[in-house]
Design an enzyme around this catalytic site. Structure first.
Site, PDB file in Angstrom:
ATOM      1  N   SER A  22       0.816  -1.224   0.000  1.00 61.83           N
ATOM      2  CA  SER A  22       0.000   0.000   0.000  1.00 61.83           C
ATOM      3  C   SER A  22       0.848   1.273   0.000  1.00 61.83           C
ATOM      4  CB  SER A  22      -0.913   0.017   1.224  1.00 61.83           C
ATOM      5  OG  SER A  22      -1.592   1.259   1.261  1.00 61.83           O
ATOM      6  N   LYS A  72     -13.052  -3.866   4.124  1.00 63.40           N
ATOM      7  CA  LYS A  72     -13.889  -2.656   4.158  1.00 63.40           C
ATOM      8  C   LYS A  72     -15.334  -2.951   4.561  1.00 63.40           C
ATOM      9  CE  LYS A  72     -11.232  -0.069   0.711  1.00 63.40           C
ATOM     10  NZ  LYS A  72     -11.255   0.678  -0.548  1.00 63.40           N
ATOM     11  N   ASP A 108     -13.751   6.860  -0.339  1.00 65.33           N
ATOM     12  CA  ASP A 108     -13.550   6.398  -1.723  1.00 65.33           C
ATOM     13  C   ASP A 108     -14.568   7.071  -2.641  1.00 65.33           C
ATOM     14  OD1 ASP A 108     -11.429   4.659  -1.212  1.00 65.33           O
ATOM     15  OD2 ASP A 108     -12.746   2.940  -0.847  1.00 65.33           O
TER      16      ASP A 108
HETATM   17  P1  NAP Z   1     -13.983  -6.631  -4.497  1.00 59.15           P
HETATM   18  O1  NAP Z   1     -15.036  -6.184  -3.547  1.00 59.15           O
HETATM   19  O2  NAP Z   1     -13.229  -7.905  -4.255  1.00 59.15           O
HETATM   20  O3  NAP Z   1     -14.673  -6.706  -5.980  1.00 59.15           O
HETATM   21  C1  NAP Z   1     -13.910  -7.035  -7.097  1.00 59.15           C
HETATM   22  C2  NAP Z   1     -14.787  -7.125  -8.338  1.00 59.15           C
HETATM   23  O4  NAP Z   1     -13.931  -7.453  -9.427  1.00 59.15           O
HETATM   24  C3  NAP Z   1     -15.839  -8.238  -8.292  1.00 59.15           C
HETATM   25  O5  NAP Z   1     -16.913  -7.878  -9.116  1.00 59.15           O
HETATM   26  C4  NAP Z   1     -15.076  -9.407  -8.900  1.00 59.15           C
HETATM   27  O6  NAP Z   1     -15.888 -10.370  -9.497  1.00 59.15           O
HETATM   28  C5  NAP Z   1     -14.315  -8.719  -9.972  1.00 59.15           C
HETATM   29  N1  NAP Z   1     -13.112  -9.464 -10.348  1.00 59.15           N
HETATM   30  C6  NAP Z   1     -12.101  -9.851  -9.514  1.00 59.15           C
HETATM   31  N2  NAP Z   1     -11.154 -10.470 -10.222  1.00 59.15           N
HETATM   32  C7  NAP Z   1     -11.591 -10.490 -11.515  1.00 59.15           C
HETATM   33  C8  NAP Z   1     -11.051 -11.024 -12.722  1.00 59.15           C
HETATM   34  N3  NAP Z   1      -9.865 -11.635 -12.744  1.00 59.15           N
HETATM   35  N4  NAP Z   1     -11.761 -10.900 -13.863  1.00 59.15           N
HETATM   36  C9  NAP Z   1     -12.965 -10.264 -13.846  1.00 59.15           C
HETATM   37  N5  NAP Z   1     -13.535  -9.739 -12.730  1.00 59.15           N
HETATM   38  C10 NAP Z   1     -12.846  -9.858 -11.582  1.00 59.15           C
HETATM   39  O7  NAP Z   1     -12.846  -5.517  -4.653  1.00 59.15           O
HETATM   40  P2  NAP Z   1     -13.067  -3.928  -4.545  1.00 59.15           P
HETATM   41  O8  NAP Z   1     -12.923  -3.476  -3.141  1.00 59.15           O
HETATM   42  O9  NAP Z   1     -14.305  -3.590  -5.281  1.00 59.15           O
HETATM   43  O10 NAP Z   1     -11.780  -3.382  -5.328  1.00 59.15           O
HETATM   44  C11 NAP Z   1     -11.617  -3.596  -6.717  1.00 59.15           C
HETATM   45  C12 NAP Z   1     -10.309  -2.946  -7.169  1.00 59.15           C
HETATM   46  O11 NAP Z   1     -10.478  -1.515  -7.101  1.00 59.15           O
HETATM   47  C13 NAP Z   1      -9.127  -3.237  -6.243  1.00 59.15           C
HETATM   48  O12 NAP Z   1      -8.345  -4.279  -6.751  1.00 59.15           O
HETATM   49  C14 NAP Z   1      -8.322  -1.975  -6.215  1.00 59.15           C
HETATM   50  O13 NAP Z   1      -7.226  -2.120  -7.106  1.00 59.15           O
HETATM   51  C15 NAP Z   1      -9.253  -0.930  -6.759  1.00 59.15           C
HETATM   52  N6  NAP Z   1      -9.512   0.179  -5.796  1.00 59.15           N
HETATM   53  C16 NAP Z   1      -8.761   1.292  -5.914  1.00 59.15           C
HETATM   54  C17 NAP Z   1      -8.980   2.362  -5.083  1.00 59.15           C
HETATM   55  C18 NAP Z   1      -8.146   3.596  -5.246  1.00 59.15           C
HETATM   56  O14 NAP Z   1      -8.063   4.410  -4.316  1.00 59.15           O
HETATM   57  N7  NAP Z   1      -7.523   3.793  -6.383  1.00 59.15           N
HETATM   58  C19 NAP Z   1      -9.981   2.306  -4.097  1.00 59.15           C
HETATM   59  C20 NAP Z   1     -10.739   1.145  -3.999  1.00 59.15           C
HETATM   60  C21 NAP Z   1     -10.483   0.083  -4.849  1.00 59.15           C
HETATM   61  P3  NAP Z   1     -16.329 -11.720  -8.705  1.00 59.15           P
HETATM   62  O15 NAP Z   1     -17.432 -11.300  -7.798  1.00 59.15           O
HETATM   63  O16 NAP Z   1     -16.752 -12.621  -9.809  1.00 59.15           O
HETATM   64  O17 NAP Z   1     -15.097 -12.182  -7.970  1.00 59.15           O
END
Ligand code: NAP
Length: 272
Positions: A22, A72, A108
């Site tokens: 991070s 989260k 966020d």
């Molecule tokens: P999450 O709750 O685990 O959700 C991830 C989503 O992506 C789910 O819909 C999941 O589908 C899908 N997914 C995961 N791996 C995949 C793959 N290989 N191919 C297609 N779909 C896939 O995670 P989150 O908290 O939403 O975070 C998602 C991403 O956002 C993080 O990895 C992070 O890099 C980014 N993020 C960035 C910030 C920032 O400040 N820049 C803030 C928050 C998040 P399934 O349900 O099918 O697993």
């Protein structure tokens, strides 16, 4: 910078698993240094089973901090009180202690909102947003879309049930797309809210499928920008990766803790 409030926390932590990668400690320490605030910020790797005990301890010591993947949503259930926005998203990325009780918020949403509206360069009124992914980050994007008059979002993810359940939670603004092409049709803004591209050069959507007028926000970031953002820019689209969102959500968190603006320039300098 403005002086910190008397009740400002002396210890800040980032709870996640894993947390070693991070950038939050670097940006928050830079903001603390710039504001001459004598507080520590450390990343603490906490497994899911230990989260509740860790938060109890932090509350007892008056600490504050951030929560990251994968805690989260679990953290939201462990707070004594949620801000309306954190309750809406169902996830907490920022917390602090009031009278020994934990308060959870979600910055966020504001981070995404600031970056997306600056990227599109106009009012987000009536914007059409395609959201790829249906997890916590996608929920934060939809909570932002709810603030935008007459804006609508189409969600697509690989797991249909999760897509539909998220669309149902935001039914005032969002629909579940059965196919990716349906989500992209007419989209002014396309958001990657999956981890695709985090560890390699995978891309969430071929850029050839995006409208020339579309803007792209990739919530993922990695050194040198993600391949998706580089490809989108090469095609002439406006595109940003997740770094500006990280800085902005961090700056908003800093203000929640200290009641003072964060030095965004210092935060950027710490990770350049
Ligand atoms: P999450 O709750 O685990 O959700 C991830 C989503 O992506 C789910 O819909 C999941 O589908 C899908 N997914 C995961 N791996 C995949 C793959 N290989 N191919 C297609 N779909 C896939 O995670 P989150 O908290 O939403 O975070 C998602 C991403 O956002 C993080 O990895 C992070 O890099 C980014 N993020 C960035 C910030 C920032 O400040 N820049 C803030 C928050 C998040 P399934 O349900 O099918 O697993």
């Amino acid at each position: 910078m403005t002086a910190a409030r008397v009740t400002a926390p002396a210890r800040l932590v980032l709870l996640g698993h894993p947390v070693g990668h991070s950038l939050s400690p670097a940006i928050q320490r830079a903001a603390l240094r710039s504001a001459a605030i004598q507080a520590s910020y450390e990343a603490v790797d906490v497994e899911a089973a230990a989260l509740a005990a860790a938060l109890r301890q932090l509350a007892a010591s008056g600490a504050a901090g951030n929560i990251t993947i994968p805690h989260k949503e679990a953290a939201a259930a462990l707070m004594a009180r949620l801000t309306p926005l954190a309750a809406r998203v169902g996830a907490v990325n920022t917390f602090w202690t009031e009278d020994g009780a934990l308060v959870g918020d979600n910055t966020d949403v504001g981070g995404f909102e600031t970056v997306a509206t600056s990227l599109i360069g106009r009012s987000p009124e009536s914007l059409r947003v395609a959201v790829i992914g249906a997890g916590g980050a996608a929920a934060a994007v939809l909570a932002a879309v709810e603030h935008w008059p007459a804006a609508r979002a189409a969600i697509w993810s690989r797991t249909r049930a999760r897509t539909e359940s998220l669309a149902a939670r935001y039914s005032g603004v969002a629909t579940a797309a059965e196919f990716l092409a349906d989500a992209l049709r007419g989209a002014d803004l396309v958001v990657n809210a999956t981890p695709i591209g985090l560890h390699d050069d995978a891309i969430p959507v071929p850029v050839a499928l995006l409208r020339h007028s579309a803007a792209v926000v990739d919530l993922v970031y990695r050194p040198g920008e993600t391949l998706w953002v580089r490809q989108a820019k090469a095609r002439g689209l406006r595109a940003v990766d997740g770094l500006p969102v990280l800085i902005e959500q961090g700056a908003l968190a800093f203000t929640r803790w200290f009641g003072a603006p964060a030095d965004r320039e210092a935060m950027w300098a710490s990770i350049r």
